[in-house]
Design a protein around this motif. Structure first.
Motif, PDB file in Angstrom:
ATOM      1  N   ARG A 139       0.816  -1.211   0.000  1.00 24.69           N
ATOM      2  CA  ARG A 139       0.000   0.000   0.000  1.00 24.69           C
ATOM      3  C   ARG A 139       0.850   1.262   0.000  1.00 24.69           C
ATOM      4  NH1 ARG A 139      -4.115   2.124   4.506  1.00 24.69           N
ATOM      5  NH2 ARG A 139      -5.330   3.547   3.208  1.00 24.69           N
TER       6      ARG A 139
ATOM      7  N   CYS B 157       5.532   5.980   0.807  1.00 24.37           N
ATOM      8  CA  CYS B 157       4.743   7.137   1.246  1.00 24.37           C
ATOM      9  C   CYS B 157       4.287   6.934   2.691  1.00 24.37           C
ATOM     10  CB  CYS B 157       3.529   7.290   0.329  1.00 24.37           C
ATOM     11  SG  CYS B 157       2.475   8.696   0.754  1.00 24.37           S
ATOM     12  N   GLY B 158       4.476   7.927   3.510  1.00 23.56           N
ATOM     13  CA  GLY B 158       4.116   7.828   4.916  1.00 23.56           C
ATOM     14  C   GLY B 158       2.659   8.129   5.206  1.00 23.56           C
TER      15      GLY B 158
ATOM     16  N   ALA C  57     -11.591   3.807   4.067  1.00 30.12           N
ATOM     17  CA  ALA C  57     -10.317   4.521   4.021  1.00 30.12           C
ATOM     18  C   ALA C  57      -9.184   3.602   3.578  1.00 30.12           C
ATOM     19  CB  ALA C  57     -10.005   5.143   5.383  1.00 30.12           C
ATOM     20  N   SER C  58      -9.267   2.332   3.949  1.00 21.38           N
ATOM     21  CA  SER C  58      -8.173   1.405   3.619  1.00 21.38           C
ATOM     22  C   SER C  58      -8.139   1.061   2.126  1.00 21.38           C
ATOM     23  CB  SER C  58      -8.289   0.131   4.457  1.00 21.38           C
ATOM     24  OG  SER C  58      -9.519  -0.498   4.178  1.00 21.38           O
TER      25      SER C  58
ATOM     26  N   LEU D 282      -8.035   3.391  -0.159  1.00 16.02           N
ATOM     27  CA  LEU D 282      -7.299   4.466  -0.825  1.00 16.02           C
ATOM     28  C   LEU D 282      -5.796   4.244  -0.714  1.00 16.02           C
ATOM     29  CD1 LEU D 282      -9.232   7.708   0.237  1.00 16.02           C
ATOM     30  CD2 LEU D 282      -9.524   6.330  -1.821  1.00 16.02           C
TER      31      LEU D 282
ATOM     32  N   TYR E  72      -3.593   6.667  -1.758  1.00 10.85           N
ATOM     33  CA  TYR E  72      -3.047   7.967  -1.364  1.00 10.85           C
ATOM     34  C   TYR E  72      -4.175   8.957  -1.139  1.00 10.85           C
ATOM     35  CZ  TYR E  72       1.268   6.405  -3.701  1.00 10.85           C
ATOM     36  OH  TYR E  72       2.383   5.703  -4.097  1.00 10.85           O
TER      37      TYR E  72
ATOM     38  N   GLU F  73      -5.384   7.044   8.531  1.00 14.07           N
ATOM     39  CA  GLU F  73      -4.264   6.135   8.232  1.00 14.07           C
ATOM     40  C   GLU F  73      -4.131   5.829   6.734  1.00 14.07           C
ATOM     41  OE1 GLU F  73      -4.164   2.748  10.795  1.00 14.07           O
ATOM     42  OE2 GLU F  73      -3.991   3.989  12.591  1.00 14.07           O
ATOM     43  N   ILE F  74      -4.238   6.862   5.926  1.00 11.14           N
ATOM     44  CA  ILE F  74      -4.060   6.727   4.479  1.00 11.14           C
ATOM     45  C   ILE F  74      -2.708   7.348   4.117  1.00 11.14           C
ATOM     46  CG2 ILE F  74      -4.999   7.319   2.203  1.00 11.14           C
ATOM     47  CD1 ILE F  74      -7.693   7.905   3.661  1.00 11.14           C
ATOM     48  N   PRO F  75      -1.901   6.681   3.280  1.00  8.34           N
ATOM     49  CA  PRO F  75      -0.652   7.318   2.830  1.00  8.34           C
ATOM     50  C   PRO F  75      -0.951   8.714   2.272  1.00  8.34           C
ATOM     51  CG  PRO F  75      -0.669   5.015   2.194  1.00  8.34           C
ATOM     52  CD  PRO F  75      -2.032   5.310   2.761  1.00  8.34           C
ATOM     53  N   PHE F  76      -0.147   9.689   2.690  1.00  6.83           N
ATOM     54  CA  PHE F  76      -0.532  11.094   2.492  1.00  6.83           C
ATOM     55  C   PHE F  76       0.606  11.913   1.901  1.00  6.83           C
ATOM     56  CE2 PHE F  76      -0.452  15.270   4.969  1.00  6.83           C
ATOM     57  CZ  PHE F  76      -1.288  15.955   4.089  1.00  6.83           C
TER      58      PHE F  76
END
Lengths: 341, 341
Positions: free
Chosen positions: A8, A189-190, B76-77, B79, B81, B102-105
C-alpha cells in the motif's frame, strides 16, 4: 500497465530514475560543522544578501536550484517540473524563490519530510513518463523558523535539552530519465502518525513514531532487512528521536544500531557546537542528502541507502489550541545499481 | 515508455483515470447561495461541532472525505493515497483532519489552486500505475482565513469592492483506474506568474495572469480552442479577475465570453448576498467542482470542461515586507468520454 506497487505504501520504480545533479547551501553554523566540506556554498551573512530573513531563505532556494542546474549543465527551461516547499507560512520561501525561473511548479507541504516527499513525487512523475527532468527542493532558516514557531531570535530564549537547532540550509536534487546515478529504486509514502506528544520542544519524540512506521512499511513491503542497506538515514529526529526509533525496532527484534543514523546528528558537532538534541528543519536533511550522502554514494562509500526524512505537522496555532503533534515520514531508496526494468 | 507529454506543461492521460466518487460540504452562507442544492452536507454551525474554527475546518475535511468514501462504497483502507492541503499555516486543516484515517498522504500547498494540483498529481499517480484509488481534497473556512490573513472576524473590518469572500467549504474527489466517469484526460501544470500586484484586497487581479498563462498553455499544447469545451471554469478569480482573463484573451483574438465562468461567481449570489467581487478560498472551487460541476457532467449538462483553479502564493509576512503577490493556476480537463489509451 503492470503494477509497480509492492504494497500500500511502497512503489518500485523502473530503471529510469537517476540523480542528474544536486547542490546544497548552508549558513554560518553549517560552515562550522563536520559536513562543511560537503557544501557547494557556505554563506556567512544570515540575510543571504536580502533585506529580511524570509527573503534570505528565498535567496537560498534560488541559489541551490541555480547551482544544481549549473553542476548538471542545465538551464531552468530544461526542467519539466520543480516540486518544492518549506516551513514558512504559505511556503513563501519556495514561491518567492522560484518565481523568476518559470518552471512548472507543484508546491508541497510536508514540513521537514519535504525532501523525501519531493523526491518521491518527482521520481514517480519521471518513472511514469510525465517528466524527463524534475527538481526536488526545500530549505529552512534558523531565524525565520524561530520567529514563526517559537520566539523572536533577539529575545535569547533559553533552550531545553530536547530541543533541536533549525538548520539554515537548502538542498536541491535534479532527477532525470538519463543519468549515471545514484538511482531511486523505491519510494515509500508515509501515513500521519500521532502518538499524543504535546511538547513542542521535543520534536524528535513526536516524529520518531512516524519514522518507525514508514521504515517498517518499507522493510515489510520490499522484503528487506536493515542489513540490506549500507546506511539508513532519517531526516531530523536528532539524538533523542534516533534513540526512540532504535528502541521501537529493538522491541520487534530488529537491530538498528549498526547502520542507522540521522541527518540531525550529522550536520553539527552536537557537543562542540552546543546543539542540544541536534539539527532540524527541512534544510537539515536536504543539505545532508544533497552533499554528504549523494557525494558519498558517488564516491562508492555506500552502495544503497534509505533516506527517510520526517515532518512534524503542527503549527503554533494547533499547539496553542492544545493539540498534539502529528508526524509523517517519506522514505526513498537510493542505489548505485539501476532498478529493475 | 511512450511519452505522455504534449508540451512542457500538459500531460495527456490514458483511458484509466476516472472520477469514482466526490463529495462536498459547506457552511451557512453556502447554504443560502445558488448552489445549495448541490452540496452533500450544509452545516449552520461555523465550528462544525469543534471547539475552534481551525478544528472546525479539520472536521469539514474529515466529513468531506468520509462522505466521498461512503458515496463510492469505499473505506479509508481502499485508498492508496490522499493528496490534500489548505490555506492554514502549516496546512493544519488537512493534517489534523486526516490523521485518524491512516491513508498514505502527500501534503500539498498550492493556495486556492490546491483542488487542481491535488487532482493533477492524483491523476498522474493513477495513470502511471502507482495507485489504484487516490483522493484529492482541500478546504477553506471564512473565519480561519480572516484571522490569519486579514483581521479577526469580530473586528468587523470594512471590505473593499474588489475583495472576495473566503468560502467555508470543502470538497473531496476520489479518482481511480475503474469508474464510469467523468474522466480526467489532460492536466496542465502552472508556472508561478507575478505581475507586480501588491493590493492584497484584490486577489482576482493578482491571480488572473496565472490563469491566463495556464489556460493559454493548455489550449496551445492540446491544439484546442475555447469552443472545444462546454465550460471553462477558473477557481476563485471572482468577477474582476474573470473580466481580466476575458480581456487578456481578447487581446489574442480569442473569445472567452461564451463559455467561461469562475467558481467565485457561481457559489454565491454576488449582489443578493453582498459578496463584492465573489467567492474565494480553496473550498470555493473544491465545493463547486465536487457538486455542481461533476454532478452536472454526470447529468450530461456538459460533456467536457476545463477546471482551472488559481492560487495566490502570498503570506501576510511577504506583504508586510513589501512583496507583490505571485499567482499560480493548475488546470485539469474532465470529459464524459474516456481518454485515449
Amino acid at each position: 500497465m503492470e503494477t509497480k506497487r509492492l504494497g500500500r505504501q511502497t512503489v518500485q520504480l523502473g530503471e529510469g530514475v537517476s540523480v542528474v545533479s544536486f547542490a546544497n547551501i548552508g549558513g554560518k553554523l553549517e560552515s562550522q560543522g563536520p559536513l562543511a566540506d560537503y557544501f557547494d556554498e557556505l554563506e556567512q551573512d544570515s540575510f543571504f544578501g536580502a533585506k529580511t530573513w524570509e527573503q534570505g531563505e528565498s535567496a537560498m532556494q534560488q541559489r541551490a536550484l541555480q547551482r544544481a542546474l549549473q553542476k548538471g549543465g542545465l538551464s531552468a527551461s530544461d526542467l519539466d517540473y520543480v516540486l518544492a516547499g518549506d516551513l514558512l507560512n504559505q511556503c513563501i520561501g519556495t514561491s518567492f524563490g522560484l518565481r523568476s525561473f518559470e518552471i512548472p511548479f507543484y508546491g508541497l507541504y510536508g514540513a521537514c519530510s519535504t525532501m523525501g516527499e519531493s523526491l518521491a513525487l518527482a521520481a514517480m512523475l519521471i518513472d511514469g513518463g510525465f517528466a524527463r527532468l524534475a527538481a526536488a527542493m526545500t530549505s529552512s532558516h534558523y531565524c525565520t523558523a524561530e520567529r514563526q514557531y517559537r520566539m523572536p531570535v533577539p529575545y535569547g530564549n533559553q533552550r531545553t535539552p530536547t530541543q533541536q537547532w533549525t538548520a539554515t540550509a537548502a538542498g536541491c536534487c535534479i532527477l532525470g530519465k538519463q543519468g549515471d546515478g545514484p538511482y531511486i529504486t523505491h519510494v515509500t509514502c508515509g501515513k500521519i502518525v500521532d502518538k499524543g506528544i504535546t511538547d513542542v520542544n521535543n520534536m524528535g519524540a513526536a516524529m520518531a513514531p512516524a519514522a518507525y512506521d514508514t521504515l517498517r512499511a518499507l522493510l515489510r513491503e520490499t522484503h528487506t532487512k536493515p542489513s540490506d542497506y549500507d546506511l539508513i538515514v532519517t531526516g531530523d529526529l536528532g539524538a533523542l528521536g534516533h534513540e526512540i526509533v532504535v528502541d521501537f525496532f529493538a522491541q520487534d527484534g530488529i537491530d538498528m544500531t549498526k547502520n542507522y543514523t540521522d541527518c540531525g546528528m550529522l550536520l553539527y558537532d552536537l557537543k562542540g557546537q552546543d546543539m542540544h538534541a541536534g539539527g532540524s528543519g527541512c534544510g537539515c536533511s536536504a543539505a545532508t542528502l544533497n552533499g554528504y550522502l549523494l557525494q558519498g554514494m558517488r564516491e562508492q562509500r555506500w552502495q544503497r541507502i534509505v533516506f527517510a526524512p520526517t515532518g512534524a505537522l503542527l503549527s503554533p496555532t494547533s499547539s496553542f489550541q492544545g493539540e498534539s503533534v502529528p508526524g509523517i515520514c517519506h522514505a526513498v531508496v537510493f542505489s548505485n545499481t539501476k532498478g529493475e526494468a
